[in-house]
Structures are given as C-alpha cells and as structure tokens.
Enzyme design. Structure first.
Site, short mmCIF file in Angstrom:
data_model
loop_
_atom_site.label_atom_id
_atom_site.label_comp_id
_atom_site.label_asym_id
_atom_site.label_seq_id
_atom_site.Cartn_x
_atom_site.Cartn_y
_atom_site.Cartn_z
N HIS A 2 0.80 -1.20 0.00
CA HIS A 2 0.00 0.00 0.00
C HIS A 2 0.85 1.27 0.00
CE1 HIS A 2 -3.49 2.40 0.67
NE2 HIS A 2 -2.81 3.05 1.60
N GLU A 60 -2.12 -5.23 -3.84
CA GLU A 60 -2.89 -4.73 -2.71
C GLU A 60 -4.27 -5.37 -2.69
OE1 GLU A 60 -3.38 -0.21 -1.12
OE2 GLU A 60 -4.23 -0.75 -3.05
N ASN A 64 24.62 -23.70 -2.36
CA ASN A 64 25.39 -24.92 -2.47
C ASN A 64 24.94 -25.94 -1.44
OD1 ASN A 64 27.12 -24.78 -4.62
ND2 ASN A 64 28.89 -25.31 -3.36
#
Lengths: 821, 163
Positions: free
Chosen positions: A47, A69, A408
């Site tokens: 918002h 929103e 990894n």
C-alpha cells in the site's frame, strides 16, 4: 526538480527498507496463513509503495502494487486463503516490485524493461476467483493472543523501534481523512503550503493522541475509549516512515474497522495499557547520516591515528635522550592519554558504521523457502547471532558469498527426503547460519547436516576436470581436498541446474572473502555435516599489521592474514620440484621469498636464521620468507593514487611513525604471484665474493670529522697504508655518501662531536641498514669517560680511539678492522 | 560625495577589468632537466619541495622512483631525468620535487633545478612541432621568449600512467 529528487530518494530508501522485512514476513505467512498481523504488515508495504509511487508518477509500479494490494486486502479480510499456490504468484510479484524499484533507482523511471502484464493478470485472477468462495469469516479467536509472539519469532523484534514506528504510523493515520489531491497540477509553492498544512494538522492530531493515550494508560481496561489506539497498535509496526506527507487512503481505516469487529476488546485494551509504557522506554533516538560523512570522519580518524603513532615514536626518542628528566613524566601522561582517546574515538566511529549482519541474513528464509520448493527438499533454516555487527562495507560484500554457500548447501549438501530416510536421518535437512565475534574478527558459520564432503570423490572429480594432477591429489590432506571446491571450474554437480553446478559460485566466495582479507575454513564429516567458516576482520580502513624487513625495505602485512611466524635455519628449507617448502609440524608449507616477489636487490648475505611468516587467506596458506620481523603496528590504509593504482602485490601504503611510507602487502595477490616465481635459494656471500680485494688500493676508508685539521691529521696517518680515503664533514654528509653507493666503504673513522648529526647518531643510523651491519666503525674522540665509551658501544662502534693518538696506532687499528694484511 | 563614490567604483571596475588582459598571457614556471629547459602552467603546480625520503614501489619502471609522504598523503615520485632519458647528474643542492595536480591525479616529479616564473603571451606560443603533436604528446607547445624557446609540457600527459 531538486525537491522531487529528494522525495524520490526518500521514497527509495523507505521502500527498500520495507521490502527487506517483507520477504521474511511472506515466508512466515505461508506457515501461518491466518496471521492477521503479518498480513497487515505485508499489505501495508504494498500500500505504501503504491501510494508513494502514484504520487511520483510511476505508473507501472502503481499498477502492479495496486493489484497486489487487492489480493492482500482480500486475504486480510479473510476473503482469500493464502495457499502455497497463491504465494507462488504473490512472491514473484514482490520480486517484480523489487525489480522495478531497482530500475527506478538506477534509471529514474519505471517505464521500460519490466513487464508486469502477466503477473497482474494472475493477481487479478486470484482476487476475482477467490472472491466467490469468500465468505468464510470465522477467524480463530486465538488470533489476537498470538500476535505479539508471532511477530517476535519472525525476527522483527531485533529492531527495537517498536514504539517509534507505532507513532509514525499514527501520523499517517492522522492524515488519512485527507482527500486525495492532484499534487502534480500544483505549483511548487502550493505544494509546499499543502505540506505545511498537513504537517500542522498532523502535529495537532499527534498532540491530541498523546493526551488520549495518557488517559488510556491510566484508565487501562476501558474498552471503548481505547479501541482506536489499540487498532493502530495492532496493525502498525513495520512502518518506518520518514515522509510525513503520506498518501495513505482510508485503507487504514478499513483495517481498523475489520480488526475492531473481530478482535476481543479486553485483550486489546490490556495491550493498550502496556504499550505506551513500552514505547516510552524503547524509543531509540536515531538519525540518518550520509555514509560519505562517516567515511570522511573515518578518514580523519585515520590521520589522527597516524599522528598518534608519530607522537609515540617521538616520545620514545625523547625518553631515550632525556632519561630521568622530570618533564618526561608529564609528556608520558599526555601521550598515553591521547593514545587512549584516539583508540576509543576510532572504535566509536567504527561502531557508527556497524550494521547488524541480520540485514544480510534476512534474505535467506525466503531463499531457502524457494529453493526447497524448487529442489523438492525439506529444508529448515536456523539463524543465530543476527545481531552481530560489522562494518557497512563488509556487510555489503558478504551477501553474495553467503548466497552462494547457502545455495550450495541446499543443492549439494542436503539430500532429498527419500535419501535422508534411507540413511536413517530425519526427513528434513537443516541449515544453520551463525555469526559471532572472535577477537578482532567476526565469524560467519554455515552448517548443513547433509551428505558432507567426500575427499576421495572431490579429488577424483578435480582430476577428471583437470583442476589438479593425480600426483597432487595423492599428496593432499583432507583440508586441502576440501579447498578444491573453491577452484574455478570445479563442480561436483552431475548436471548444471538453475541453482548451482556451473562451478563459479564458490570461486566468487573465495574472491570476495579474499577481498575482505578473510579466511575460509571448512570442516566436514561424510553423511553428517559440512561447516564453512568465514573469518572476516571487523573493519577495513584501519588495521593491525605486522611489519617485516626485507633487505633494507620494510613492508606491512595485514595481521588478519598472518597465522603465525616461525624462525628457521636455512637447512630447514627443502626444495621439491623447484619449489621451496618447509615442514611445519605435520604440514608441508610452500615458501616464497618476499624479496623475489618485490624484486628487492639482494645486497647482503643470508644469515643462518631467517623468518617465515605463515599467511592464510581464504582457504590457502603460504610461507613468506623475510629477513626480519619489526613488530606490530596499527596502520591506516592509503591508496597509491591513480598513477600507481593496482600494482601487483601492493594493497596500498601507510605512513609510519617516523613519517616514512611503508607499502602494504596484498596477501591475495602475492599468493597468486608466488605460484609463478621460481626462486633460487639464497646463496651466502654471493655479492661479497664477486669482487676480490688484492691490493690496499682496493680498500676505502671514510673519515668523518667536522674539523678540517683533524681530517688532515687522520689522512696523513693513514697515508702509509695506501688505501683510498674519502672525507665527510659531518654525520649527514657521511650518511649521504655512504647511501649513494658510489663508494664501497670498508671502514669509517668517526668523530663524535659534529654539527647536524653526531657520531653516535651516525653509527645508529648506519647500523639500521642490514648492508652495513658489520661495517667497521671506529670512534675517534677526546671524550674518554666510561659512559662515553658505553654509548659508543651501544650505538654500534667497533673501536674507540681517544685523542690524542699516534699515527701508527690509528693506522694499526684501521688495518686490523678492515682486514688489510 | 556620491561623485567620489562613483569614481571609486569606476576605478574598481577598471581594475577588475584589467585581468581580462592577462587572459591571453600564460603564467608558467620553468625548470631544468638535464640541459634542457621546460615549463609548466603555474596553476597545475600544487607545490615545490626539497627532496625528501621516498619508498621504492616494486615492479615499476625505472623512472618511477616510488612514493613519498606529503603531509599525510602518499604521492608517487617520478624522475623526469630518467623518463626523458637524460644522463643522471649527481645530486645537487638545487634538486627539487615539483608536485603537479590535474583533477584527482597528483604526482611529484624530480627536476634538476628550478628556473623562474614567467609570463608568455599566448600568441607567442606555437603548437608542438608536427612530428610530436597530437594529444598523445608530452609537449603542449613551444613558447618563444626573447632569444630562447622553451618547451611547455602537457601536465595531464605527465600524470598519465605510462606502463
């Protein structure tokens, strides 16, 4: 336009800060899809960004955030359930928002590049599609009591600004009833007036609120009165707003309304009773400062440290010269006080530049979440010590290496649930990120309970890929084998995936950690765990260094990279395949002469003993042979300027206590350079033997005396010897002549009392040069007290002749000293 | 009274106008390297100092003597005699370091002797001889003064890394 830029900057800073928290919240949300608090927080970010971006005319961003929103608002009102499927749309849309923000930061516009159409459509589908099934409004009544602990476990409590943030949210709310105006059509002055008005209004409302709050905390349990406050408290905490004029639309009021309906008022009012107090005690006074200013401050401190070093050196000299004098005590006190204060000041400024490493750690929950979905593994992340602080510049550098290591660990370390159960482990893998302080270093430790590193497999792979030879592989220790994962082009992954396997990631880790003068240490046990430890110095600008001497030059080696120093004899050095190595306990250490790396002329013969400085950087080790160890000193790194920038092996320069410049060794670079240098062992007396002295005229004696008559007397006394004679009129003159290298001086006759530089000082200066360590120095003086003689010996005089003397005597002394038979 | 004032103002503006004349005059400092006299614009000189101790920087060409400490700044030191291939004379009392600055680049240059500060009219400065012209050349131009000519060096080029 400038004003606009300023607002834009503020907007960007704020937006990025909001987003940082967002990732964590979103992952958290998936676990607790009903957590209203989290939803509200996320909703507010979308918002706020939407509001600000529409004000700043970023249409694309506005559109995207608007749709986000919508979805989030539905979720918040419980009209939509946050299923993983929904999250798979929401998360990318957040990424896209980040992308657009970055683009704005770089280019100032959001118009080109990022396509939002698809995602907007998806978001639309979700918000519409779920509309139908909405209506399930049974919110769990326990929701409210969960709120506070939940927020904490999500990691948000580490910023103790709760109170402040809450208040800032209230500002926004104060202006919520403001109609949306078309600011773009206003003139500058109009906008200013408008801002002024809003600020005043906000201040007024703020005052009212405070009064109200005071009443609330007094009356405590009264529901009706406190409701307003409570709602704000509940819904507001992540908003760190610096811009007083916000375009917050009635959405907040909506939020207030919804919570009001659902929440149990008593719980709330209890909270309200507590909160103001908390806010009072927790308010942290902060101020945002441009990093440039801090850098400048750091530079100034650097200068101060240099000044302090110099002062301490002078203090030592004075102490020597005026031993026992009363004023020394006072001087000593002042110097040590300045030294203390300087150190404190340095630490204080360093601290202002420190950021909690949590800033980096924050992005990992989201990353692990994505990866585990992608790789179909169950991975849990544990973070410890995120409050550990380190220098801002290091925080920036350390992010990438950590990402690579964690990826990894997920991809190669943690096994799939099936394999894990086969192995008898719990189904879900665990990765631990831990940071802690250790002396002047910070250690970041990444542990996974995956399959561990199999040295045999690592060796086999690297031989296959041609990274090392079979022979090298056979001679490798476990640690060295682990280090193979950092070699460029090395990868154990059977196939290249999105996540890893290209064989570059760990190379990046190594390069970045090297840049920070850090050390990498790996521990592992097959099928149990792998731990990668990154040991990084706390700060970069002012460092502790080991000063070493090579022939007549001095170099500074960052102490962070020095593991140990050893004193060895020449015959402890072995030559293996043209490389010199040293057996150090149970390890074989390859050696390199610093003199070879820096092309230092070898003027003097090697001693029996020599020093090896063992350097460790990232995952590798090397022994550097130097002639002498001078000591440890706090140094300030200065660059060499444009002209000499990027010289191989030199990281910079520093100014020593005596005003001279000492170069700082670039440990990473000399490790690379060492590989290319084939050194020949230092042969003893190679230079001396080159020129044999057969006749007396090959010998040169220097006479140093300020009196011309005295020089004449000495000259005539030495004439029968038939040696070359040069004269110098004082210490400075003698030193210059000696240093010029024009004369190969075999001995010196030195008067003690001379202008500019006396005999003692001259002797001390000469003895500073390794080359002249054994040059015969004969004092010729009328001072014949015992203390004078002692001083002469201390300064490095070989003989002491008192005036008056016979010509024969002086000739004999000279003859004996220069070895003329 | 106001007349006087006006006169003063007029005088002042006159004085202020004067410097426009100097626009076509170049202020230079000349110095000697080997046998030859060179000049550089006075505004590019940060300072001129007597020789001080310097530290060798390894792996640099011979004309880069190293770095020295100029009140807390580390500054490269370049020997113009070696750079220009002039035979090295013995150290003399007249030897100086000229510290030149161009933007962020700073370096010290070893010269044999300082000569003088001078003004040369721009019209008396010829471009460098064709063979050496172009921006790559170390020579900015050749100034004519009375009976002698003087080589004006291009400072930006001097400060450019040449290895």
């Amino acid at each position: 336009m400038d004003e606009f830029q300023e607002i834009l900057q503020d907007f960007l800073v704020e937006a990025f800060e909001l987003i940082e928290q967002l990732d964590q919240d979103l992952v958290e949300l998936e676990n607790r899809p009903n957590d209203l608090e989290l939803l509200n927080r996320i909703f507010r970010v979308a918002h706020t960004v939407k509001g600000s971006s529409s004000f700043l005319n970023f249409d694309v961003l506005t559109e995207l955030t608007h749709h986000m929103e919508d979805v989030l608002n539905k979720a918040r009102k419980d009209e939509l359930k946050m299923t993983p499927e929904v999250m798979d749309v929401v998360l990318p849309s957040i990424d896209m928002m980040k992308g657009i923000l970055k683009q704005i930061k770089n280019t100032g516009t959001d118009q080109d590049g990022i396509k939002i159409h698809d995602i907007v459509q998806k978001l639309d589908l979700i918000s519409k599609g779920e509309d139908l099934s909405a209506g399930n409004k049974t919110a769990p009544s326990t929701k409210n009591s969960q709120k506070t602990p939940d927020a904490k476990s999500s990691g948000s409590e580490k910023t103790p600004v709760g109170g402040e943030k809450k208040e800032s949210k209230e500002y926004v709310n104060d202006l919520a009833d403001e109609p949306e105006r078309d600011y773009s059509s206003m003139s500058e002055s109009e906008v200013e007036a408008e801002i002024e008005r809003l600020i005043q209004k906000k201040a007024q409302a703020d005052r009212n609120r405070r009064q109200q709050k005071a009443q609330v905390s007094e009356s405590g349990i009264e529901k009706g009165q406190s409701a307003d406050d409570v709602d704000i408290n509940v819904s507001a905490d992540e908003k760190d707003s610096d811009i007083p004029v916000q375009h917050t639309k009635p959405a907040i009021q909506k939020a207030v309304a919804t919570t009001e309906e659902k929440s149990k008022a008593i719980e709330k009012s209890d909270k309200a009773g507590d909160d103001p107090q908390k806010a009072g005690s927790n308010v942290e006074q902060t101020i945002r400062v441009d990093v440039k200013r801090l850098d400048h401050l750091m530079n100034l401190i650097g200068e101060l440290v240099l000044g302090k070093n110099r002062l301490m050196k002078i203090n030592d000299d004075v102490e020597e010269r005026y031993e026992g004098e009363e004023f020394l005590e006072e001087l000593n006190q002042v110097v040590s006080m300045i030294s203390l204060v300087t150190t404190d000041l340095q630490i204080a400024v360093m601290k202002t530049r420190m950021l909690p490493i949590g800033k980096v750690f924050n992005k990992f929950p989201r990353m692990i979440r994505d990866l585990s979905r992608e790789l179909n593994k169950k991975i849990e992340l544990e973070i410890e010590g995120e409050e550990t602080e380190l220098d801002k510049s290091i925080v920036e550098e350390i992010g990438d290496p950590l990402v690579h290591i964690v990826r990894n660990s997920c991809d190669h370390g943690i096994e799939t649930p099936e394999i894990r159960t086969q192995k008898g482990k719990v189904e879900g893998g665990k990765i631990t990120l831990k940071a802690y302080n250790e002396g002047n270093h910070i250690v970041v430790q990444i542990t996974d309970d995956g399959k561990g590193l199999n040295t045999a497999f690592l060796k086999q792979k690297s031989v296959e890929k041609g990274v090392i030879s079979q022979k090298e592989a056979d001679n490798m220790s476990d640690k060295e084998a682990y280090a193979l994962i950092f070699k460029p082009g090395f990868s154990t992954a059977a196939k290249v995936t999105n996540v890893s396997g290209r064989g570059v990631g760990m190379d990046v880790v190594k390069t970045n950690i090297e840049k920070l003068n850090g050390i990498i240490d790996i521990e592992s046990e097959v099928d149990v765990y792998t731990t990668i430890k990154l040991k990084i110095p706390l700060t970069l600008a002012i460092i502790q260094a080991l000063l070493v001497g090579v022939q007549e030059e001095y170099y500074a080696i960052p102490l962070a990279s020095v593991l140990e120093t050893v004193r060895i004899t020449q015959d402890e050095i072995y030559t293996v395949e043209n490389r010199q190595v040293l057996r150090l306990r149970d390890e074989v250490l390859s050696l390199v002469y610093l003199a070879d790396i820096f092309d230092v002329k070898r003027v003097f013969e090697g001693y029996d003993h020599t020093y090896v400085v063992v350097l460790g950087l990232a995952e590798s080790k090397i022994g550097v042979i130097v002639d002498s160890l001078v000591g440890q000193e706090e140094i300030v790194i200065k660059n060499l300027g444009e002209y000499l920038k990027g010289m191989d092996g030199i990281a910079g320069a520093t100014i020593r206590g005596d005003g001279g410049v000492t170069l700082i060794v670039d440990v990473a670079a000399i490790m690379h350079m060492a590989k290319g240098i084939k050194s020949q062992p230092m042969t003893t007396s190679e230079t001396k033997g080159s020129k044999t002295k057969s006749s007396p005229s090959d010998y040169t004696v220097m006479i140093v005396d300020d009196s011309k008559t005295d020089r004449k007397i000495m000259r005539s006394a030495l004439n029968p010897l038939n040696v070359n004679i040069i004269e110098a009129s004082d210490g400075v003159d003698a030193l210059t002549k000696l240093k010029s290298g024009e004369f190969d001086v075999d001995g010196m006759l030195v008067d003690i009392e001379m202008p500019r530089m006396d005999g003692y000082t001259l002797a001390t200066e000469i003895r500073k040069y390794n080359k002249y360590k054994s040059l015969p120095l004969i004092a010729v003086t009328s001072r014949n007290s015992k203390s004078d003689r002692m001083r002469g010996v201390e300064a490095g005089m070989n003989e002491y002749i008192t005036k008056p003397y016979s010509a024969e005597y002086i000739a004999n002394v000279v003859k004996r000293n220069i070895g003329l038979e | 009274m106001s007349n006087k004032l006006q006169e003063v103002v007029r005088k002042q503006t006159k004085q202020q106008l004067k410097p426009t004349e100097t626009d076509d005059v170049l202020q230079l400092v000349s110095f000697v390297v080997g046998e030859e006299e060179y000049a550089i614009p006075i505004l590019t000189i940060q300072e001129i100092i007597k020789p001080i101790e310097h530290t060798r920087v390894p792996r640099t060409p011979a004309h880069v003597l190293g770095v020295f400490n100029l009140r807390g700044s580390v500054i490269p030191l370049i020997d113009l005699r070696i750079k220009f291939g002039v035979p090295m004379t013995n150290k003399s009392e007249d030897m100086r370091y000229i510290v030149l600055k161009d933007g962020n680049d700073t370096a010290g240059f070893v010269i044999d002797r300082l000569n003088q500060a001078m003004r040369i009219r721009k019209k008396n400065i010829d471009p460098a001889p064709e063979a050496t012209s172009g921006n790559k050349s170390l020579i900015d131009g050749v100034g004519k003064q009375d009976d002698k000519i003087i080589t004006i060096l291009r400072v930006s080029k001097l400060l450019e890394r040449d290895f």
